[in-house]
Design a protein around this motif. Structure first.
Motif, PDB file in Angstrom:
ATOM      1  N   ARG A   8     -50.969 -13.294 -49.068  1.00 31.97           N
ATOM      2  CA  ARG A   8     -51.955 -12.197 -49.036  1.00 31.97           C
ATOM      3  C   ARG A   8     -53.066 -12.496 -48.034  1.00 31.97           C
ATOM      4  NH1 ARG A   8     -49.686  -7.857 -51.857  1.00 31.97           N
ATOM      5  NH2 ARG A   8     -48.927  -8.542 -53.883  1.00 31.97           N
ATOM      6  N   LYS A   9     -53.454 -13.778 -47.941  1.00 31.10           N
ATOM      7  CA  LYS A   9     -54.545 -14.193 -47.051  1.00 31.10           C
ATOM      8  C   LYS A   9     -55.744 -13.242 -47.193  1.00 31.10           C
ATOM      9  CE  LYS A   9     -51.623 -16.483 -43.613  1.00 31.10           C
ATOM     10  NZ  LYS A   9     -52.003 -17.847 -44.009  1.00 31.10           N
ATOM     11  N   CYS A  10     -56.166 -13.036 -48.433  1.00 31.57           N
ATOM     12  CA  CYS A  10     -57.169 -12.000 -48.702  1.00 31.57           C
ATOM     13  C   CYS A  10     -58.592 -12.435 -48.373  1.00 31.57           C
ATOM     14  CB  CYS A  10     -57.076 -11.549 -50.157  1.00 31.57           C
ATOM     15  SG  CYS A  10     -57.523 -12.806 -51.373  1.00 31.57           S
ATOM     16  N   GLY A  11     -58.794 -13.725 -48.087  1.00 31.10           N
ATOM     17  CA  GLY A  11     -60.122 -14.186 -47.712  1.00 31.10           C
ATOM     18  C   GLY A  11     -61.135 -14.147 -48.833  1.00 31.10           C
ATOM     19  N   ALA A  12     -60.664 -14.161 -50.065  1.00 29.96           N
ATOM     20  CA  ALA A  12     -61.566 -14.072 -51.223  1.00 29.96           C
ATOM     21  C   ALA A  12     -62.475 -15.289 -51.292  1.00 29.96           C
ATOM     22  CB  ALA A  12     -60.758 -13.955 -52.502  1.00 29.96           C
ATOM     23  N   GLU A  13     -63.674 -15.046 -51.799  1.00 26.52           N
ATOM     24  CA  GLU A  13     -64.611 -16.136 -52.110  1.00 26.52           C
ATOM     25  C   GLU A  13     -64.284 -16.630 -53.515  1.00 26.52           C
ATOM     26  OE1 GLU A  13     -66.716 -17.680 -50.372  1.00 26.52           O
ATOM     27  OE2 GLU A  13     -67.158 -16.421 -48.633  1.00 26.52           O
ATOM     28  N   ARG A  14     -63.672 -17.785 -53.610  1.00 27.59           N
ATOM     29  CA  ARG A  14     -63.304 -18.354 -54.910  1.00 27.59           C
ATOM     30  C   ARG A  14     -64.183 -19.560 -55.197  1.00 27.59           C
ATOM     31  NH1 ARG A  14     -56.986 -19.379 -54.770  1.00 27.59           N
ATOM     32  NH2 ARG A  14     -57.338 -19.839 -56.986  1.00 27.59           N
ATOM     33  N   THR A  15     -65.039 -19.426 -56.183  1.00 30.24           N
ATOM     34  CA  THR A  15     -65.860 -20.549 -56.613  1.00 30.24           C
ATOM     35  C   THR A  15     -65.135 -21.281 -57.733  1.00 30.24           C
ATOM     36  OG1 THR A  15     -67.047 -19.358 -58.361  1.00 30.24           O
ATOM     37  CG2 THR A  15     -67.883 -19.126 -56.106  1.00 30.24           C
ATOM     38  N   GLU A  16     -65.748 -22.325 -58.274  1.00 35.18           N
ATOM     39  CA  GLU A  16     -65.106 -23.070 -59.356  1.00 35.18           C
ATOM     40  C   GLU A  16     -64.925 -22.232 -60.606  1.00 35.18           C
ATOM     41  OE1 GLU A  16     -67.094 -26.724 -60.115  1.00 35.18           O
ATOM     42  OE2 GLU A  16     -66.215 -27.726 -58.378  1.00 35.18           O
ATOM     43  N   THR A  17     -65.726 -21.202 -60.772  1.00 33.76           N
ATOM     44  CA  THR A  17     -65.688 -20.437 -62.029  1.00 33.76           C
ATOM     45  C   THR A  17     -65.340 -18.967 -61.868  1.00 33.76           C
ATOM     46  OG1 THR A  17     -68.086 -20.069 -61.863  1.00 33.76           O
ATOM     47  CG2 THR A  17     -67.343 -21.973 -63.154  1.00 33.76           C
ATOM     48  N   SER A  18     -65.226 -18.471 -60.639  1.00 33.03           N
ATOM     49  CA  SER A  18     -64.913 -17.050 -60.479  1.00 33.03           C
ATOM     50  C   SER A  18     -64.172 -16.815 -59.168  1.00 33.03           C
ATOM     51  CB  SER A  18     -66.199 -16.205 -60.505  1.00 33.03           C
ATOM     52  OG  SER A  18     -67.009 -16.491 -59.375  1.00 33.03           O
ATOM     53  N   GLY A  19     -63.486 -15.667 -59.122  1.00 33.70           N
ATOM     54  CA  GLY A  19     -62.771 -15.302 -57.913  1.00 33.70           C
ATOM     55  C   GLY A  19     -62.590 -13.803 -57.833  1.00 33.70           C
ATOM     56  N   ASP A  20     -62.666 -13.249 -56.635  1.00 36.43           N
ATOM     57  CA  ASP A  20     -62.574 -11.793 -56.478  1.00 36.43           C
ATOM     58  C   ASP A  20     -61.366 -11.394 -55.632  1.00 36.43           C
ATOM     59  OD1 ASP A  20     -63.387 -12.676 -54.003  1.00 36.43           O
ATOM     60  OD2 ASP A  20     -65.157 -11.401 -53.868  1.00 36.43           O
ATOM     61  N   GLY A  21     -60.413 -12.294 -55.483  1.00 34.61           N
ATOM     62  CA  GLY A  21     -59.265 -12.002 -54.650  1.00 34.61           C
ATOM     63  C   GLY A  21     -58.143 -11.303 -55.392  1.00 34.61           C
ATOM     64  N   VAL A  22     -56.984 -11.220 -54.757  1.00 31.38           N
ATOM     65  CA  VAL A  22     -55.833 -10.550 -55.351  1.00 31.38           C
ATOM     66  C   VAL A  22     -55.428 -11.222 -56.662  1.00 31.38           C
ATOM     67  CG1 VAL A  22     -53.398  -9.965 -55.024  1.00 31.38           C
ATOM     68  CG2 VAL A  22     -54.998  -9.736 -53.119  1.00 31.38           C
ATOM     69  N   CYS A  23     -55.495 -12.554 -56.698  1.00 36.24           N
ATOM     70  CA  CYS A  23     -55.113 -13.273 -57.921  1.00 36.24           C
ATOM     71  C   CYS A  23     -56.198 -13.252 -58.983  1.00 36.24           C
ATOM     72  CB  CYS A  23     -54.732 -14.715 -57.602  1.00 36.24           C
ATOM     73  SG  CYS A  23     -56.109 -15.757 -57.041  1.00 36.24           S
ATOM     74  N   ALA A  24     -57.437 -12.910 -58.590  1.00 33.17           N
ATOM     75  CA  ALA A  24     -58.580 -12.817 -59.511  1.00 33.17           C
ATOM     76  C   ALA A  24     -58.875 -14.131 -60.213  1.00 33.17           C
ATOM     77  CB  ALA A  24     -58.356 -11.712 -60.538  1.00 33.17           C
ATOM     78  N   SER A  27     -61.372 -21.226 -58.141  1.00 29.82           N
ATOM     79  CA  SER A  27     -60.686 -22.295 -57.415  1.00 29.82           C
ATOM     80  C   SER A  27     -60.179 -23.380 -58.356  1.00 29.82           C
ATOM     81  CB  SER A  27     -61.602 -22.903 -56.355  1.00 29.82           C
ATOM     82  OG  SER A  27     -62.747 -23.481 -56.957  1.00 29.82           O
ATOM     83  N   LEU A  28     -60.841 -23.587 -59.497  1.00 27.21           N
ATOM     84  CA  LEU A  28     -60.347 -24.541 -60.478  1.00 27.21           C
ATOM     85  C   LEU A  28     -59.156 -23.940 -61.228  1.00 27.21           C
ATOM     86  CD1 LEU A  28     -63.600 -26.060 -62.040  1.00 27.21           C
ATOM     87  CD2 LEU A  28     -61.942 -27.198 -60.528  1.00 27.21           C
ATOM     88  N   PRO A  29     -58.232 -24.778 -61.689  1.00 23.97           N
ATOM     89  CA  PRO A  29     -57.044 -24.247 -62.371  1.00 23.97           C
ATOM     90  C   PRO A  29     -57.403 -23.532 -63.674  1.00 23.97           C
ATOM     91  CG  PRO A  29     -56.752 -26.561 -61.783  1.00 23.97           C
ATOM     92  CD  PRO A  29     -58.186 -26.235 -61.539  1.00 23.97           C
ATOM     93  N   VAL A  30     -56.693 -22.446 -63.935  1.00 20.71           N
ATOM     94  CA  VAL A  30     -56.781 -21.736 -65.208  1.00 20.71           C
ATOM     95  C   VAL A  30     -55.398 -21.835 -65.848  1.00 20.71           C
ATOM     96  CG1 VAL A  30     -57.329 -19.570 -66.384  1.00 20.71           C
ATOM     97  CG2 VAL A  30     -58.525 -20.186 -64.257  1.00 20.71           C
ATOM     98  N   VAL A  31     -55.356 -22.392 -67.059  1.00 23.50           N
ATOM     99  CA  VAL A  31     -54.083 -22.704 -67.717  1.00 23.50           C
ATOM    100  C   VAL A  31     -54.023 -22.019 -69.068  1.00 23.50           C
ATOM    101  CG1 VAL A  31     -52.636 -24.582 -68.600  1.00 23.50           C
ATOM    102  CG2 VAL A  31     -53.948 -24.905 -66.492  1.00 23.50           C
ATOM    103  N   ALA A  32     -52.858 -21.458 -69.405  1.00 22.70           N
ATOM    104  CA  ALA A  32     -52.684 -20.730 -70.666  1.00 22.70           C
ATOM    105  C   ALA A  32     -51.852 -21.503 -71.687  1.00 22.70           C
ATOM    106  CB  ALA A  32     -52.029 -19.373 -70.413  1.00 22.70           C
ATOM    107  N   ARG A  33     -51.052 -22.467 -71.208  1.00 22.75           N
ATOM    108  CA  ARG A  33     -50.198 -23.222 -72.118  1.00 22.75           C
ATOM    109  C   ARG A  33     -49.666 -24.454 -71.394  1.00 22.75           C
ATOM    110  NH1 ARG A  33     -46.993 -22.388 -76.740  1.00 22.75           N
ATOM    111  NH2 ARG A  33     -45.023 -23.557 -76.757  1.00 22.75           N
ATOM    112  N   ALA A  34     -49.548 -25.553 -72.119  1.00 20.82           N
ATOM    113  CA  ALA A  34     -48.940 -26.769 -71.581  1.00 20.82           C
ATOM    114  C   ALA A  34     -48.142 -27.408 -72.706  1.00 20.82           C
ATOM    115  CB  ALA A  34     -50.006 -27.728 -71.059  1.00 20.82           C
TER     116      ALA A  34
END
Length: 291
Positions: A8-24, A27-34
């Motif tokens: 996508r190369k959307c150029g989103a500003e992804r901080t450690e706690t938020s992101g506004d790109g296509v993936c929303a 930058s830190l990992p978000v995990v739902a199950r391990a």
């Protein structure tokens, strides 16, 4: 960070706690199950299970996603890179044959840091196939097994069902890079995959010709015994599938048989699924287990 990790190369500003790109995603990992997972292909799950880490968010927009609640609903917990590595070793201590990173593409930068030191088991990059070649090159030597989907070779279908008309060219380029990195697949004495590429294709209802085209591509592109191929029949209408009447049903037994017969005729190395796999019961609970 201005993100260019995925195609996508959307150029989103992804901080450690938020992101506004296509993936929303931040930058830190978000995990739902391990957790240990027994329902992958035999060389991945083995007898003790695959140490599976499910990441939240996604740069693809597949309308039929079985993991919709985390891929598009974004459910999950933000963790540090250090915690991610701890999770890897917790799964290994439980007996995991490998560490299986599900939908990892948009967190590749963080995962690369978590894998700076090698693990004692193979790492599996379990992806929708929509990966950027340069990003994959940054993982060389850190990932031993690539397990990409090859969902479509038809750009119109890729646009309609995944919002990515460039999917065919991006996925095929990515898979070639994966094969370059790993070389031909290798199994150990127990039949577990040590290294290599396992390409998956999910049979969509009414799209047997697409499945045949994908199998033709794999057969023609890679010499015998170079890659493994998994023909999956587990499709269940999930996510937004009800908005697309032509795929708002399970694949018919006749469709699955036709695809399986074609698979057998091509003599591909790999696997087909039992028909019983097409049920919601095989979708794991996303409840922050192990996170």
């Amino acid at each position: 960070m201005k993100c260019s990790i995925c195609p996508r190369k959307c150029g989103a500003e992804r901080t450690e706690t938020s992101g506004d790109g296509v993936c929303a995603m931040p930058s830190l990992p978000v995990v739902a199950r391990a957790a240990l997972h027994m329902w992958e292909e035999p060389p991945i799950s083995g007898t003790r299970g695959s140490g599976t880490v499910f990441f939240s968010g996604c740069s693809l927009k597949c309308v039929f996603c079985q993991n919709d609640s985390i891929s598009h609903g974004n459910f999950g917990k933000t963790i540090s890179v250090e915690r991610l590595r701890e999770i890897f070793f917790e799964l290994i201590a439980q007996g995991a044959h490998n560490i299986n990173l599900v939908n990892p593409t948009h967190f590749s930068h963080a995962i690369a840091k978590a894998l700076a030191e090698p693990l004692p088991v193979p790492v599996v990059w379990n992806t929708g196939g929509y990966d950027e070649v340069n990003t994959l090159r940054s993982l060389e030597g850190k990932v031993q097994i690539y397990m990409p989907d090859l969902k479509y070779l038809d750009s119109a279908a890729a646009a309609r069902y995944s919002g990515a008309p460039d999917y065919p060219e991006k996925a095929t380029a990515a898979i070639k890079e994966m094969v370059r990195q790993t070389g031909p697949y290798e199994l150990d004495g127990e039949g577990l995959l040590k290294k290599g590429v396992l390409i998956r294709h999910l049979i969509l209802p009414g799209r047997v010709q697409e499945a045949k085209a994908v199998m033709d591509y794999v057969s023609e592109q890679f010499p015998p015994h170079t890659v493994l191929f998994s023909l999956m029949s587990q499709y269940v209408p999930c996510g937004r599938a009800p908005e697309y009447p032509e795929i708002n049903r399970r694949a018919r037994n006749s469709e699955i048989r036709a695809a399986e017969e074609y698979f057998s005729a091509l003599d591909l190395d790999g696997f087909t699924q039992e028909l019983l796999s097409a049920t919601e019961g095989f979708i794991p609970d996303f409840d922050l287990t192990g996170v």
